[in-house]
Every structure is written in structure tokens, then in C-alpha cells.
Design a protein around this motif. Structure first.
Motif, short mmCIF file in Angstrom:
data_model
loop_
_atom_site.label_atom_id
_atom_site.label_comp_id
_atom_site.label_asym_id
_atom_site.label_seq_id
_atom_site.Cartn_x
_atom_site.Cartn_y
_atom_site.Cartn_z
N GLY A 42 -13.04 -2.96 1.74
CA GLY A 42 -12.21 -4.16 1.65
C GLY A 42 -12.33 -4.82 0.28
N LEU A 43 -13.55 -4.82 -0.26
CA LEU A 43 -13.74 -5.43 -1.57
C LEU A 43 -13.10 -4.59 -2.67
CD1 LEU A 43 -17.44 -6.66 -1.34
CD2 LEU A 43 -15.39 -8.08 -1.53
N LEU A 44 -13.38 -3.26 -2.63
CA LEU A 44 -12.84 -2.38 -3.67
C LEU A 44 -11.31 -2.41 -3.67
CD1 LEU A 44 -15.15 0.79 -3.42
CD2 LEU A 44 -15.36 -1.20 -4.93
N GLY A 45 -10.74 -2.60 -2.45
CA GLY A 45 -9.28 -2.63 -2.35
C GLY A 45 -8.68 -4.00 -2.57
N LEU A 46 -9.51 -4.96 -2.97
CA LEU A 46 -9.03 -6.31 -3.27
C LEU A 46 -8.45 -7.00 -2.04
CD1 LEU A 46 -7.32 -5.71 -6.71
CD2 LEU A 46 -9.43 -6.95 -6.31
N LEU A 47 -8.81 -6.50 -0.84
CA LEU A 47 -8.35 -7.15 0.37
C LEU A 47 -9.31 -8.27 0.77
CD1 LEU A 47 -7.27 -4.03 2.43
CD2 LEU A 47 -5.77 -5.78 1.47
N ASP A 48 -10.46 -8.30 0.14
CA ASP A 48 -11.50 -9.26 0.50
C ASP A 48 -12.15 -9.75 -0.79
OD1 ASP A 48 -13.07 -10.77 2.12
OD2 ASP A 48 -14.25 -9.11 2.95
N ALA A 53 1.70 9.97 -0.38
CA ALA A 53 2.83 9.78 -1.29
C ALA A 53 3.04 8.30 -1.55
CB ALA A 53 4.09 10.40 -0.70
N ARG A 54 2.92 7.47 -0.49
CA ARG A 54 3.09 6.03 -0.65
C ARG A 54 2.00 5.46 -1.56
NH1 ARG A 54 2.62 2.68 4.75
NH2 ARG A 54 0.45 3.35 4.49
N ALA A 55 0.78 6.04 -1.45
CA ALA A 55 -0.33 5.53 -2.26
C ALA A 55 -0.18 5.90 -3.73
CB ALA A 55 -1.65 6.05 -1.71
N ILE A 56 0.39 7.07 -4.00
CA ILE A 56 0.44 7.51 -5.41
C ILE A 56 1.74 7.10 -6.11
CG2 ILE A 56 -1.10 9.47 -5.01
CD1 ILE A 56 1.37 11.28 -5.03
N VAL A 57 2.73 6.62 -5.34
CA VAL A 57 4.04 6.39 -5.95
C VAL A 57 3.99 5.26 -6.97
CG1 VAL A 57 4.92 4.70 -4.28
CG2 VAL A 57 6.51 6.28 -5.40
N THR A 58 2.99 4.38 -6.84
CA THR A 58 2.89 3.28 -7.80
C THR A 58 2.03 3.68 -9.00
OG1 THR A 58 1.00 2.43 -6.58
CG2 THR A 58 3.15 1.53 -6.01
N GLU A 59 1.60 4.92 -9.02
CA GLU A 59 0.73 5.44 -10.06
C GLU A 59 -0.50 4.56 -10.25
OE1 GLU A 59 2.87 6.58 -13.56
OE2 GLU A 59 4.60 7.21 -12.38
N PRO A 60 -1.28 4.38 -9.18
CA PRO A 60 -2.46 3.50 -9.26
C PRO A 60 -3.60 4.19 -10.01
CG PRO A 60 -2.41 4.55 -7.13
CD PRO A 60 -1.17 5.03 -7.86
N LYS A 61 -4.51 3.39 -10.54
CA LYS A 61 -5.67 3.96 -11.24
C LYS A 61 -6.73 4.39 -10.26
CE LYS A 61 -5.16 1.32 -15.52
NZ LYS A 61 -4.00 0.46 -15.17
N LEU A 62 -6.62 3.87 -9.01
CA LEU A 62 -7.63 4.21 -8.02
C LEU A 62 -6.96 4.52 -6.68
CD1 LEU A 62 -10.63 4.28 -6.98
CD2 LEU A 62 -10.34 1.85 -6.44
N LEU A 63 -7.25 5.71 -6.14
CA LEU A 63 -6.84 6.00 -4.76
C LEU A 63 -8.01 5.66 -3.87
CD1 LEU A 63 -4.94 9.42 -4.65
CD2 LEU A 63 -4.03 7.11 -4.34
N LEU A 64 -7.78 4.77 -2.90
CA LEU A 64 -8.85 4.31 -2.04
C LEU A 64 -8.56 4.81 -0.63
CD1 LEU A 64 -11.40 2.63 -2.19
CD2 LEU A 64 -10.01 0.60 -1.77
N ALA A 65 -9.40 5.74 -0.15
CA ALA A 65 -9.12 6.35 1.15
C ALA A 65 -10.20 5.99 2.16
CB ALA A 65 -9.02 7.87 0.99
N ASP A 66 -9.75 5.64 3.36
CA ASP A 66 -10.67 5.26 4.43
C ASP A 66 -10.64 6.35 5.50
OD1 ASP A 66 -12.17 3.95 6.35
OD2 ASP A 66 -10.42 2.87 7.13
N ARG A 100 -7.95 -2.51 10.61
CA ARG A 100 -9.08 -1.86 11.29
C ARG A 100 -9.64 -0.70 10.44
NH1 ARG A 100 -6.68 0.37 15.50
NH2 ARG A 100 -4.69 -0.58 15.04
N LEU A 101 -10.27 -1.08 9.36
CA LEU A 101 -10.83 -0.08 8.44
C LEU A 101 -12.13 0.51 8.97
CD1 LEU A 101 -10.29 -2.03 5.13
CD2 LEU A 101 -8.81 -0.34 6.18
N GLY A 102 -12.55 1.59 8.37
CA GLY A 102 -13.87 2.17 8.56
C GLY A 102 -14.14 2.81 9.89
#
Lengths: 241, 411
Positions: A53-59, A157-170, B409-411
């Protein structure tokens, strides 16, 4: 203090609750550099979801400081933080989280909204991203018409379409069978490039083994941070154009 | 601008993804707006014919009646009353009549008893009658010089009398006035301003005097005045008629009553339009309710959008726009349904429908148009949009406040 790291945490704590304080993260310091392929592993309750959550700027950190591309996130308002999140991070979830009433192309296009793009340009980029994950022919299918593996590829595809510097996968393979999981992991390998860092939160050792660096967590702290020498070096990245 | 267009696209796709639910919550604004439009339109349409009549009949007809002081029997005007009135400045034309009392009019002898109980008025008429009343003959001819000069027993009758006596145009018929046969020579069209004439029998003054010994004096005079000088002429009439004599003259403008009846009935408009507003409010509560549930159902979608970089304000605008779109399209639908109701109900009731009704609230008459659109439609749409904005506020704020971490609902 700002630096050139993609993401940097310094003495970051995340504490939940008022009466009974739960330290989900306890004075964690670390950084992720551009182009890294990182896995974050640990048992349930180790704090890896909080980290995500922190790395993804959601928190936001309760204590400590966090920089993203040199900006201290605590000083950003919701609008700037949301914009930064949209620019820097591409999310991939265990449950795919596609919007059910939109077809594959429109799901991908959702990431490109409010960016001052013409519909034609948005469609072109979305189709290019779907092409990268091999789903361009299924652009007009809705999530319910696709298999789990296909849905996860649309999510990628949705995650990379904005050409982000970080792909964050859960737990990107958590809801997939082994064939589809391998397929998705191969896509991650292909997408890894010096311009695109990947961070995967997982408890699956085989997924973690694909990464070059493994951060192990326990009880809200980082207990190990090691470079994996035997990880296959990635020599090419997927391109969108 | 592109962001606004993006927002509208997202809001509309959210609505079209759930067509039946969207149509259901649109029912609120549709019913509310159509009720308002139909209420105001129908109360106006019900009077549309009156207003049309007024425009045709004019409001410049003045009636002056002879009125004696207390105890005077059958007060009359001087014999030259018509010349005196015509000499007044601002008078365009005038016709004087005398109503003859104590006579029984019947189609034939045997009916005399019935028509004693339900008398048909008999009046004298001069040659200016049709001109002043601004009517035509339905059939036959008007009284001519021969009739006036010789006291011929002829009568011109109102349309209602003709219908009641089953008079057919072109046939030779007589009616009996006090047992004397009068030949019917013509039937005149209805007099809308003075409806008494529709059931009347008109005969030449000389004939009346010969047969019933009523004299040649008249007791009522109808005056057409210059439309811009009606009040002035009405005030001058009593003096002109009596030349300062002791007899009294009562004047009135018959179109006044018609004007009052044709004026927008704001009480009725308010009552029915209030029901429309009530329907809108209930519809608004429905929108708020359904959208609040929708926010919960779509919490994952909201979390995804936030993760993709859409800020809280964007989420709030998205849901507010969904509500506004419901109000907008529901309002448009309501206008269409309202107009259909006005047209169809007017058709059934035989009214001339009015689609640009006058709206009066609390004595204030709204301008008939706003930006080229009849005010009632602008107000209807405005009410629908306002309701939907208010209804959408709570769900959109609720959506914006959702924490993406909790919904994903992460993780």
C-alpha cells in the motif's frame, strides 16, 4: 532528503488503531532503484501488504519519510499523490480487478483517462499494450468472457499502458493455475527493463525466485534483503510502440 | 476540456452498463417533470379557448343598462339614446335593445304552458346589432327596412332557440309570441360576450310596440369603443345618455368576466405543480438511495480507479455526473411525456392545447420564454437537474471517501 532512487523509505512506520496500536510496519528503511526486479516475501501478517500500500502510494506512513522519484509523499495532496501514482506505478492485483462492465480495451483505457489524450490516441496506446500481452484480438471481450490468465494479462496491459517506472504486483499468480502462472511470470520477465522496475509481493518461493533481489519481512520489519545471483538476467524489455 | 469529456464518458458508461436500473431511477425525474409540465399546460389549455375567444371578441364592448331609482318600474333610456352615445368621442358603434317582459314565446300553442315556466327572452333589435356584437348570421336574413318601418311580425332567433325549436334553415316556420305568429327570417351565430342573446328572440321595435304596447324606448345599449379608450367611454356613458338627468345608468364591460376566467389560475397550477415537485423530491431520494447502494457495489471499481491514479475529486465528479445525467435525461423524458399528456388530454377534452403556458406563482407572472425556450420547460429541467445534483452529492462524497486499500483487499 531526496535522492535519485525510484522509491525510498526512511525509518517508516505504519501504525493502525488508536487505543491499541498495531505496528504493521516498524521503522523500515529501504529503497528501490530504477530497473530493479524485487520480490517482497513473508508470512501472513509480516507487513508485506502494508508495504505494498505504501509503495503504491495508496497509503501514507504514520512515521518516517518516503520519497517517490525524489518527492516526499507526505507533502503531496490527494490530487498530486493520485497523479504521481498514475505516472509512476502500475498495479497488478491477485484478483485482477478489471471493471466488469467494460471490455478489455476500455479497461486498459481507464488507466489513460484524464491525461488530455484524444480518444483515438488512447485507443491506439491501449491496443499496443494489449498487443504486448498477446490479447489484441480479444480487445472487445468483457472480463466474464475471458479466462483468469487472460484477465490477468489484460490487467498487466492496463498496468503498463501508462509506461510506469514501477510495476507493483500483489500475488499476481495467486489466482492462476500453474500454466497461466508461468505464462504471467514470463511476461514479467519480458517486461523487466532498465526503465521499468518490478516489485512483486508474494509468499510463493517460485515467484520470488524470478526476481533479482528478495526482501524478506517478518513482524513489520525487513529481516533479509539479498541479491539473488542465480536469477536469470533480463536482457530485453517489452516495448509499447 | 478533455478531462470533462473523459468524465462524461465514464459517467455514461457507468449508466449504460446497468440499463434497467438507470431507467428505473430515471422514472423519478420523468414523473416529476411531466407532472409539472402537464399541470401547468393543462390548466392553461383548459382556458385556451377562452383566451382565443377574447382575442377574437375584443375587450372593447361596453354594456349600459337603464336603472331607475328605487321603485321605478321598467326604467328606460330616452328615445334618442343611440344618437347621444354615437356622438361621444371614442365610440365606434352602438346598438340599443329593449327587453320585452310579460310575453310568452312558444313554438306552437300547445307548448305555451311549458314556455311560461321557462320563458324565452324577447328583445327588440336595431340594424346595428350584428355589427356591434361582431357576429354573422347562421342562416336567413337580418331585419330589413320594411320590417322596421311597417312593424312586420318577423323574428331573428338565437342558435340555441333554433336548436330547441328544431328550426331548419330555409323552411318556413313561425313562432308564437303571446299567441301571435311571427315568421322566422334568420338565425344568428352565438354571441359569446353576451350569452343571453343565444336563447333570445329578436323582433323590430315598431312591431313590439304595436303588438305589446311597450313603447319605442330602449333599456340596454351595447357600445363598441376605441379599444384604447374603453375606460374613458364607460365613464362618459351615463352622462351622455341622461344629460345630467335624474335617471341612473349602470355600465359594465362583459369581457371583464371572461378575462378574469381566462387569467392563469395560479392556485390550481401551484397545487398540481407541487405534486410534481413532490414526485421530483421522492425521485431524488430514489436516486440518492440507489446510487449509495451502487457505490458499495462498485467499491472495487472505485479502488481500481484510485489505484490507476484517479484522485478523490475525479471519483466524486464521476458519481455526481452519473446522478446529473439521470436528472438530465429523466428531465428530457419528463418534458416529452408532459407535452404528450397535454396534447392528448386536450384532444380528449376538446381543448386547444397550449404548449407555451403562462406561469404565475404568488402573483408573479414569469416571462413566457427563457433563452427562446418556454419558461415552464426551463423550470422543469432546472428542477430535475437541481434535484439530481442534491441527490448525487451524498453518494459521490461517499465514493470519494472510500479507501482504495480497503476495497482492493491486497496481500
Amino acid at each position: 532528503m531526496a535522492d535519485a532512487s525510484l522509491l525510498r523509505l526512511e525509518e517508516v512506520s505504519r501504525i493502525y488503531g488508536d487505543e491499541v496500536k498495531v505496528h504493521a510496519l516498524d521503522r523500515v528503511s529501504m529503497s528501490i532503484e530504477a530497473g530493479e526486479f524485487v520480490s517482497i516475501v513473508g508470512p501472513s501478517g509480516s507487513g508485506k501488504s502494508t508495504m505494498l500500500g505504501l509503495l503504491g502510494l495508496l497509503d501514507l506512513p504514520t512515521l518516517g519519510t518516503m520519497w517517490v522519484t525524489g518527492k516526499s509523499v507526505k507533502e503531496l495532496g490527494d490530487t498530486e499523490r493520485s497523479r504521481l501514482r498514475g505516472e509512476v506505478v502500475g498495479f497488478i492485483f491477485q484478483q485482477f480487478h478489471l471493471i466488469p462492465h467494460l471490455d478489455a480495451r476500455r479497461n486498459v483505457e481507464t488507466a489513460l483517462l484524464y491525461r488530455n489524450l484524444t480518444p483515438a490516441e488512447r485507443r491506439r496506446r491501449a491496443m499496443a499494450a494489449l498487443d504486448v500481452v498477446g490479447l489484441a484480438p480479444r480487445a472487445d471481450h468483457r472480463p466474464v468472457q475471458m479466462s483468469g490468465g487472460e484477465q490477468q494479462r489484460v490487467a498487466i496491459a492496463r498496468a503498463i499502458v501508462t509506461e510506469p517506472k514501477l510495476l507493483l504486483a500483489d500475488e499476481p499468480t495467486g489466482a492462476l493455475d500453474s500454466t497461466n502462472a508461468a505464462n504471467v511470470m514470463q511476461i514479467f520477465q519480458d517486461l523487466h527493463s532498465p526503465l521499468r522496475a518490478i516489485a512483486i509481493v508474494t509468499h510463493d518461493p517460485s515467484v520470488a525466485a524470478a526476481a533479482q533481489r528478495r526482501i524478506s519481512m517478518k513482524d513489520g520489519r525487513i529481516v533479509a534483503d539479498e541479491q539473488l545471483v542465480d536469477a536469470a538476467p533480463t536482457t530485453f524489455g517489452g516495448t509499447l510502440d | 476540456m478533455r478531462s470533462i469529456r473523459d468524465l462524461i464518458g465514464v459517467a455514461l458508461s457507468g449508466l449504460t452498463a446497468r440499463v434497467s436500473r438507470t431507467l428505473l431511477i430515471m422514472l423519478g425525474p420523468i414523473i416529476g417533470v411531466s407532472a409539472i409540465v402537464a399541470a401547468v399546460g393543462l390548466t392553461e389549455s383548459a382556458k385556451g379557448d377562452l383566451q382565443q375567444d377574447l382575442a377574437e371578441l375584443g375587450t372593447n364592448l361596453i354594456t349600459a343598462e337603464a336603472a331607475g331609482s328605487f321603485g321605478t318600474q321598467n326604467p328606460t333610456f330616452p328615445e334618442d339614446v343611440r344618437d347621444r352615445v354615437l356622438a361621444l368621442s371614442g365610440v365606434e358603434s352602438a346598438t340599443a335593445t329593449q327587453s320585452i317582459t310579460g310575453v310568452v314565446t312558444a313554438p306552437y300553442d300547445a307548448a305555451a304552458t311549458y314556455y311560461t315556466a321557462f320563458p324565452t327572452p324577447v328583445l327588440t333589435a336595431d340594424s346595428a346589432f350584428l355589427e356591434v356584437m361582431q357576429i354573422e348570421l347562421r342562416s336567413g336574413r337580418w331585419l330589413n327596412d320594411f320590417d322596421y318601418n311597417t312593424g312586420a311580425r318577423v323574428a331573428v332567433i338565437g342558435l340555441d332557440v333554433a336548436n330547441e325549436f328544431e328550426y331548419r334553415a330555409g323552411t318556413n316556420r313561425t313562432i308564437q309570441i303571446n299567441g301571435l305568429d311571427y315568421g322566422i327570417v334568420g338565425v344568428y351565430e352565438p354571441v359569446k360576450l353576451v350569452t343571453n342573446f343565444n336563447t333570445a328572440v329578436l323582433i323590430p321595435p315598431l312591431t313590439a310596440d304595436n303588438d305589446f304596447d311597450v313603447g319605442l324606448e330602449t333599456n340596454t345599449i351595447y357600445v363598441r369603443a376605441d379599444p384604447t379608450r374603453v375606460v374613458e367611454v364607460e365613464e362618459a356613458l351615463p352622462v351622455a345618455i341622461n344629460l345630467g338627468g335624474s335617471d341612473e345608468v349602470n355600465t359594465s364591460v362583459p369581457s371583464d368576466a371572461l378575462e378574469a376566467a381566462a387569467a392563469a389560475d395560479s392556485t390550481l397550477q401551484i397545487i398540481v405543480a407541487s405534486m410534481g415537485i413532490l414526485a421530483l423530491v421522492v425521485g431524488g431520494v430514489g436516486i440518492a438511495n440507489v446510487m449509495s447502494i451502487s457505490v458499495i457495489q462498485r467499491s472495487a471499481e472505485i479502488g481500481i480507479r484510485r489505484a490507476l491514479g484517479h484522485g478523490r475529486s475525479v471519483i466524486a465528479w464521476q458519481f455526481l455526473l452519473e446522478a446529473v445525467a439521470v436528472g438530465f435525461f429523466g428531465g428530457l423524458g419528463g418534458l416529452a411525456v408532459g407535452v404528450l399528456i397535454v396534447v392528448y388530454a386536450s384532444h380528449i377534452a376538446g381543448w386547444t392545447y397550449v404548449l407555451e403556458p403562462v406561469l404565475v406563482v404568488g402573483g408573479y407572472e414569469f416571462p413566457s420564454e427563457f433563452l427562446g425556450v418556454p419558461t415552464i420547460y426551463v423550470l422543469g429541467m432546472g428542477a430535475a437537474l437541481f434535484t439530481s445534483v442534491v441527490a448525487g452529492l451524498y453518494p459521490s462524497v461517499k465514493a470519494a471517501r472510500l479507501e482504495p486499500l480497503e476495497t482492493l483487499r491486497l496481500g
